[in-house]
Write a protein that holds these residues in place. Structure first.
Motif, PDB file in Angstrom:
ATOM      1  N   GLU A 180       1.946  12.581   4.546  1.00 48.20           N
ATOM      2  CA  GLU A 180       2.187  13.448   3.386  1.00 48.20           C
ATOM      3  C   GLU A 180       2.054  12.701   2.078  1.00 48.20           C
ATOM      4  OE1 GLU A 180       5.822  16.248   1.672  1.00 48.20           O
ATOM      5  OE2 GLU A 180       5.967  15.312   3.666  1.00 48.20           O
ATOM      6  N   PHE A 181       2.216  11.386   2.135  1.00 51.40           N
ATOM      7  CA  PHE A 181       2.210  10.592   0.909  1.00 51.40           C
ATOM      8  C   PHE A 181       0.979   9.709   0.759  1.00 51.40           C
ATOM      9  CE2 PHE A 181       6.487  11.094   2.645  1.00 51.40           C
ATOM     10  CZ  PHE A 181       7.081  11.842   1.648  1.00 51.40           C
ATOM     11  N   LEU A 182       0.226   9.488   1.855  1.00 50.18           N
ATOM     12  CA  LEU A 182      -0.888   8.537   1.825  1.00 50.18           C
ATOM     13  C   LEU A 182      -2.165   9.202   2.298  1.00 50.18           C
ATOM     14  CD1 LEU A 182       0.792   5.402   3.445  1.00 50.18           C
ATOM     15  CD2 LEU A 182       0.437   5.810   1.019  1.00 50.18           C
ATOM     16  N   SER A 183      -3.274   8.761   1.730  1.00 50.11           N
ATOM     17  CA  SER A 183      -4.580   9.206   2.175  1.00 50.11           C
ATOM     18  C   SER A 183      -5.541   8.024   2.066  1.00 50.11           C
ATOM     19  CB  SER A 183      -5.102  10.368   1.330  1.00 50.11           C
ATOM     20  OG  SER A 183      -6.365  10.803   1.815  1.00 50.11           O
ATOM     21  N   PRO A 184      -6.011   7.494   3.167  1.00 47.55           N
ATOM     22  CA  PRO A 184      -5.734   7.883   4.548  1.00 47.55           C
ATOM     23  C   PRO A 184      -4.292   7.577   4.944  1.00 47.55           C
ATOM     24  CG  PRO A 184      -6.988   5.848   4.518  1.00 47.55           C
ATOM     25  CD  PRO A 184      -6.950   6.329   3.099  1.00 47.55           C
ATOM     26  N   PRO A 185      -3.793   8.195   6.005  1.00 46.01           N
ATOM     27  CA  PRO A 185      -2.379   8.084   6.344  1.00 46.01           C
ATOM     28  C   PRO A 185      -2.006   6.803   7.083  1.00 46.01           C
ATOM     29  CG  PRO A 185      -3.467   9.530   7.884  1.00 46.01           C
ATOM     30  CD  PRO A 185      -4.498   9.158   6.869  1.00 46.01           C
ATOM     31  N   TYR A 186      -2.646   5.713   6.758  1.00 44.86           N
ATOM     32  CA  TYR A 186      -2.303   4.421   7.346  1.00 44.86           C
ATOM     33  C   TYR A 186      -2.870   3.347   6.430  1.00 44.86           C
ATOM     34  CZ  TYR A 186      -7.020   5.308   9.126  1.00 44.86           C
ATOM     35  OH  TYR A 186      -8.345   5.654   9.230  1.00 44.86           O
ATOM     36  N   PRO A 187      -2.204   2.206   6.350  1.00 44.27           N
ATOM     37  CA  PRO A 187      -2.690   1.118   5.485  1.00 44.27           C
ATOM     38  C   PRO A 187      -3.941   0.482   6.059  1.00 44.27           C
ATOM     39  CG  PRO A 187      -0.757   0.403   6.695  1.00 44.27           C
ATOM     40  CD  PRO A 187      -0.919   1.872   6.980  1.00 44.27           C
ATOM     41  N   PRO A 188      -4.750  -0.168   5.223  1.00 36.58           N
ATOM     42  CA  PRO A 188      -5.963  -0.837   5.727  1.00 36.58           C
ATOM     43  C   PRO A 188      -5.667  -1.876   6.798  1.00 36.58           C
ATOM     44  CG  PRO A 188      -6.029  -0.645   3.344  1.00 36.58           C
ATOM     45  CD  PRO A 188      -4.670  -0.219   3.755  1.00 36.58           C
ATOM     46  N   GLY A 189      -4.524  -2.556   6.675  1.00 36.04           N
ATOM     47  CA  GLY A 189      -4.171  -3.557   7.681  1.00 36.04           C
ATOM     48  C   GLY A 189      -4.018  -2.969   9.066  1.00 36.04           C
TER      49      GLY A 189
ATOM     50  N   GLY B 112     -11.142  12.780   7.768  1.00 31.84           N
ATOM     51  CA  GLY B 112     -11.898  12.293   6.611  1.00 31.84           C
ATOM     52  C   GLY B 112     -12.463  10.907   6.816  1.00 31.84           C
ATOM     53  N   THR B 113     -11.775  10.085   7.583  1.00 35.24           N
ATOM     54  CA  THR B 113     -12.250   8.709   7.846  1.00 35.24           C
ATOM     55  C   THR B 113     -12.732   8.553   9.277  1.00 35.24           C
ATOM     56  OG1 THR B 113      -9.992   8.027   8.411  1.00 35.24           O
ATOM     57  CG2 THR B 113     -10.694   7.751   6.113  1.00 35.24           C
ATOM     58  N   ALA B 114     -13.011   9.657   9.951  1.00 29.07           N
ATOM     59  CA  ALA B 114     -13.379   9.584  11.368  1.00 29.07           C
ATOM     60  C   ALA B 114     -14.686   8.830  11.580  1.00 29.07           C
ATOM     61  CB  ALA B 114     -13.472  10.982  11.959  1.00 29.07           C
ATOM     62  N   VAL B 115     -15.697   9.087  10.733  1.00 27.35           N
ATOM     63  CA  VAL B 115     -17.008   8.458  10.942  1.00 27.35           C
ATOM     64  C   VAL B 115     -16.935   6.946  10.813  1.00 27.35           C
ATOM     65  CG1 VAL B 115     -19.363   8.292  10.086  1.00 27.35           C
ATOM     66  CG2 VAL B 115     -18.258  10.528  10.270  1.00 27.35           C
ATOM     67  N   PRO B 116     -16.395   6.396   9.698  1.00 31.55           N
ATOM     68  CA  PRO B 116     -16.313   4.922   9.647  1.00 31.55           C
ATOM     69  C   PRO B 116     -15.381   4.345  10.711  1.00 31.55           C
ATOM     70  CG  PRO B 116     -15.183   5.920   7.771  1.00 31.55           C
ATOM     71  CD  PRO B 116     -15.945   7.005   8.425  1.00 31.55           C
TER      72      PRO B 116
ATOM     73  N   TYR C 291       0.824  -1.213   0.000  1.00 31.09           N
ATOM     74  CA  TYR C 291       0.000   0.000   0.000  1.00 31.09           C
ATOM     75  C   TYR C 291       0.859   1.265   0.000  1.00 31.09           C
ATOM     76  CZ  TYR C 291      -3.368   3.464   1.703  1.00 31.09           C
ATOM     77  OH  TYR C 291      -4.154   4.578   1.844  1.00 31.09           O
ATOM     78  N   MET C 292       1.960   1.221   0.752  1.00 35.95           N
ATOM     79  CA  MET C 292       2.787   2.423   0.880  1.00 35.95           C
ATOM     80  C   MET C 292       3.856   2.530  -0.190  1.00 35.95           C
ATOM     81  SD  MET C 292       3.306   2.777   5.026  1.00 35.95           S
ATOM     82  CE  MET C 292       3.982   1.123   5.204  1.00 35.95           C
ATOM     83  N   GLU C 293       4.188   1.435  -0.843  1.00 38.94           N
ATOM     84  CA  GLU C 293       5.321   1.462  -1.769  1.00 38.94           C
ATOM     85  C   GLU C 293       5.048   2.305  -3.003  1.00 38.94           C
ATOM     86  OE1 GLU C 293       6.431  -2.364  -3.257  1.00 38.94           O
ATOM     87  OE2 GLU C 293       8.545  -1.785  -3.394  1.00 38.94           O
ATOM     88  N   GLY C 294       3.885   2.139  -3.630  1.00 38.99           N
ATOM     89  CA  GLY C 294       3.598   2.875  -4.866  1.00 38.99           C
ATOM     90  C   GLY C 294       3.495   4.371  -4.664  1.00 38.99           C
ATOM     91  N   PRO C 295       2.614   4.867  -3.790  1.00 44.67           N
ATOM     92  CA  PRO C 295       2.519   6.309  -3.568  1.00 44.67           C
ATOM     93  C   PRO C 295       3.825   6.918  -3.073  1.00 44.67           C
ATOM     94  CG  PRO C 295       0.611   5.193  -2.679  1.00 44.67           C
ATOM     95  CD  PRO C 295       1.570   4.129  -3.074  1.00 44.67           C
ATOM     96  N   ALA C 296       4.568   6.202  -2.256  1.00 46.40           N
ATOM     97  CA  ALA C 296       5.814   6.746  -1.744  1.00 46.40           C
ATOM     98  C   ALA C 296       6.838   6.921  -2.863  1.00 46.40           C
ATOM     99  CB  ALA C 296       6.366   5.845  -0.648  1.00 46.40           C
TER     100      ALA C 296
ATOM    101  N   LEU D  58       0.108   4.227  15.734  1.00 49.46           N
ATOM    102  CA  LEU D  58      -0.709   4.669  14.598  1.00 49.46           C
ATOM    103  C   LEU D  58      -0.599   6.181  14.365  1.00 49.46           C
ATOM    104  CD1 LEU D  58      -2.662   3.650  12.437  1.00 49.46           C
ATOM    105  CD2 LEU D  58      -4.535   4.149  14.000  1.00 49.46           C
ATOM    106  N   PRO D  59      -0.747   7.034  15.364  1.00 44.39           N
ATOM    107  CA  PRO D  59      -0.584   8.466  15.104  1.00 44.39           C
ATOM    108  C   PRO D  59       0.837   8.833  14.685  1.00 44.39           C
ATOM    109  CG  PRO D  59      -1.802   8.118  17.129  1.00 44.39           C
ATOM    110  CD  PRO D  59      -1.236   6.806  16.732  1.00 44.39           C
ATOM    111  N   ALA D  60       1.835   8.177  15.312  1.00 41.67           N
ATOM    112  CA  ALA D  60       3.216   8.490  14.947  1.00 41.67           C
ATOM    113  C   ALA D  60       3.507   8.095  13.509  1.00 41.67           C
ATOM    114  CB  ALA D  60       4.164   7.777  15.909  1.00 41.67           C
ATOM    115  N   GLY D  61       3.074   6.904  13.133  1.00 37.35           N
ATOM    116  CA  GLY D  61       3.299   6.476  11.745  1.00 37.35           C
ATOM    117  C   GLY D  61       2.518   7.314  10.755  1.00 37.35           C
ATOM    118  N   ALA D  62       1.285   7.687  11.141  1.00 36.12           N
ATOM    119  CA  ALA D  62       0.483   8.523  10.239  1.00 36.12           C
ATOM    120  C   ALA D  62       1.120   9.892  10.036  1.00 36.12           C
ATOM    121  CB  ALA D  62      -0.922   8.663  10.805  1.00 36.12           C
TER     122      ALA D  62
END
Length: 433
Positions: free
Chosen positions: A131-140, A178-182, A76-81, A122-126
């Motif tokens: 800057e490169f991912l949206s949402p700022p964490y992988p689905p896993g 942006g993903t707070a509700v789900p 998930y992170m490799e392509g956008p990065a 999770l917050p530290a990694g996000a």
């Protein structure tokens, strides 16, 4: 004058929330994992001579999900990065993905520690990859957080679970609005589902504990009832035979009048009665001990009333027994109870009635057996040590009353004029025992 209102103290709700947050983030602990049978542990057979292995399917499943989350996070992170010209080495992607997936490995053994780690990771990694991912964490990583929240709700009490839910929801809003509700919806569902599973497990455990206590109580009551039954048997055997032996020991020298032959026969009778008493006591004690090979001779019944009459005659007491109706096919328990009532009444007459004659009448009328035993009372109560007018000391009457009550019958005993009367009515069931 307007009354002054007292200064309001902090609301109990606020104190409860603060306590729940403190326990969730710092001081709380989780319950140990469920026992092995409820965890899906299986034993893998090995070749002969080698020890088998036990596999924990829960931990294996967590490890498999952690690996899938790790691999998915890297992809998930490799392509956008790469497209955004990731400023660091690509090893950072592996490290970040591993950090996001680690809670899945920890959640079974340390669910609360795994949640606290995820709360920081999770917050530290996000913040690093946001800057490169949206949402700022992988689905896993999101799935890992939901599973960890579920594990906490299953293994921690309601206050800790509520604190975990509140902090997790605030963290989800802070990480990505942006993903707070789900995210909040998923966390709420996971915590509620886990709390429901915990409540059901606790209820099942309490039910099993209550059933175990009920079984123990029933077993204890059965043991006490059996002890009481054996105690009654011992009392009846010892009280009757020892009374007869004591009276015979006093009467034999008087009847012998210096005749060595009569004295020898009297002593032989005392010896025979003593041996019979010991045999009956061994039988009852053998039942109490549950020993193998214990004497299994049949219990006495009405067919042994003739022996009772003969023993009373040797002791110098006249026992008259009369019966009407069919007494030969009585159930074993009814016959034993009737025999013990006559036997104990005779023993009481010997001890407290100064050797007065005893009359026993047994009448079978339809589905019941009526028993009436009568003996005279001494004119002077002082001639019978330990006895009171119209009252029998010891446990004989209580034992007879208990025997009759166990069969659902009625029992009465007391003084009537110059006599002491024992009456009992025993229902006759269909069991011939």
């Amino acid at each position: 004058m307007i009354p002054q209102r007292p200064i309001a103290r902090p609301a109990p709700l606020l104190r409860a929330v603060a306590r729940a947050l403190l326990r969730a983030v710092v001081t709380g602990t989780a319950d140990p994992p469920p026992p092995a049978p409820r965890r899906g542990q299986v034993r893998v057979p090995w070749p002969r001579g080698l020890r088998g292995a036990t596999l924990d399917l829960v931990r294996i499943g967590d490890a498999a999900m952690a690996f899938v989350a790790f691999a998915g996070g890297v992809a998930y992170m490799e392509g956008p990065a790469a497209a955004a010209r990731w400023p660091h080495d690509e090893a950072y992607l592996v490290i970040m993905s591993a950090a996001f997936s680690l809670p899945l490995v920890l959640r079974d053994r340390w669910p609360l520690a795994a949640w606290r780690y995820a709360l920081l990771a999770l917050p530290a990694g996000a913040a690093v990859v946001g800057e490169f991912l949206s949402p700022p964490y992988p689905p896993g990583a999101a799935i890992a957080c939901l599973l960890v929240a579920y594990s906490v709700a299953v293994r921690c009490d309601g206050a800790i679970a509520a604190g975990v839910w509140l902090v997790s929801c605030l963290a989800a809003v802070a990480v990505d609005t942006g993903t707070a509700v789900p995210a909040v919806t998923g966390i709420t569902v996971a915590v509620l589902f886990g709390h429901n599973v915990r409540a059901r497990r606790l209820a099942t455990g309490k039910l099993a504990e209550e059933e175990r206590r009920a079984e123990d109580a029933l077993a204890e009551r059965a043991a006490l009832a059996e002890r009481a039954r054996i105690a009654r048997e011992l009392h009846d055997v010892v009280a009757h035979h020892m009374s007869v032996i004591a009276i015979q020991a006093e009467a034999v020298p008087l009847r012998a009048g210096g005749d060595a032959g009569l004295l020898a026969r009297g002593l032989a009778e005392i010896r025979a009665l003593s041996l019979k008493t010991l045999a009956e006591m061994r039988q009852v004690v053998g039942v109490l001990r549950g020993a193998e090979g214990a004497d299994t001779a049949p219990q006495p019944g009405l067919h042994q009333l003739d022996e009772l009459v003969e023993a009373a005659s040797r002791a110098g007491v006249t026992l008259r027994v009369s019966g009407s109706g069919e007494l030969g096919d009585l159930p074993g328990t009814v016959g034993l109870t009737a025999y013990r009532i006559v036997q104990e009444s005779l023993s009481n007459a010997m001890r407290h009635g100064s050797g007065s004659d005893v009359t026993a009448e047994l009448v079978r009328d339809g589905a019941e057996l009526r028993i009436r035993v009568v003996n005279g009372l001494p004119a002077d109560p002082g001639t019978t040590p330990g006895a009171l007018p119209g009252k029998r000391s010891g446990h004989g009457l209580a034992g007879m009353r208990e025997r009759v009550a166990m069969l659902g019958g009625t029992f009465q005993a007391g003084r009537v004029g110059t006599e002491f009367v024992v009456t009992a009515t025993l229902p006759i069931g269909g069991d011939t025992g």
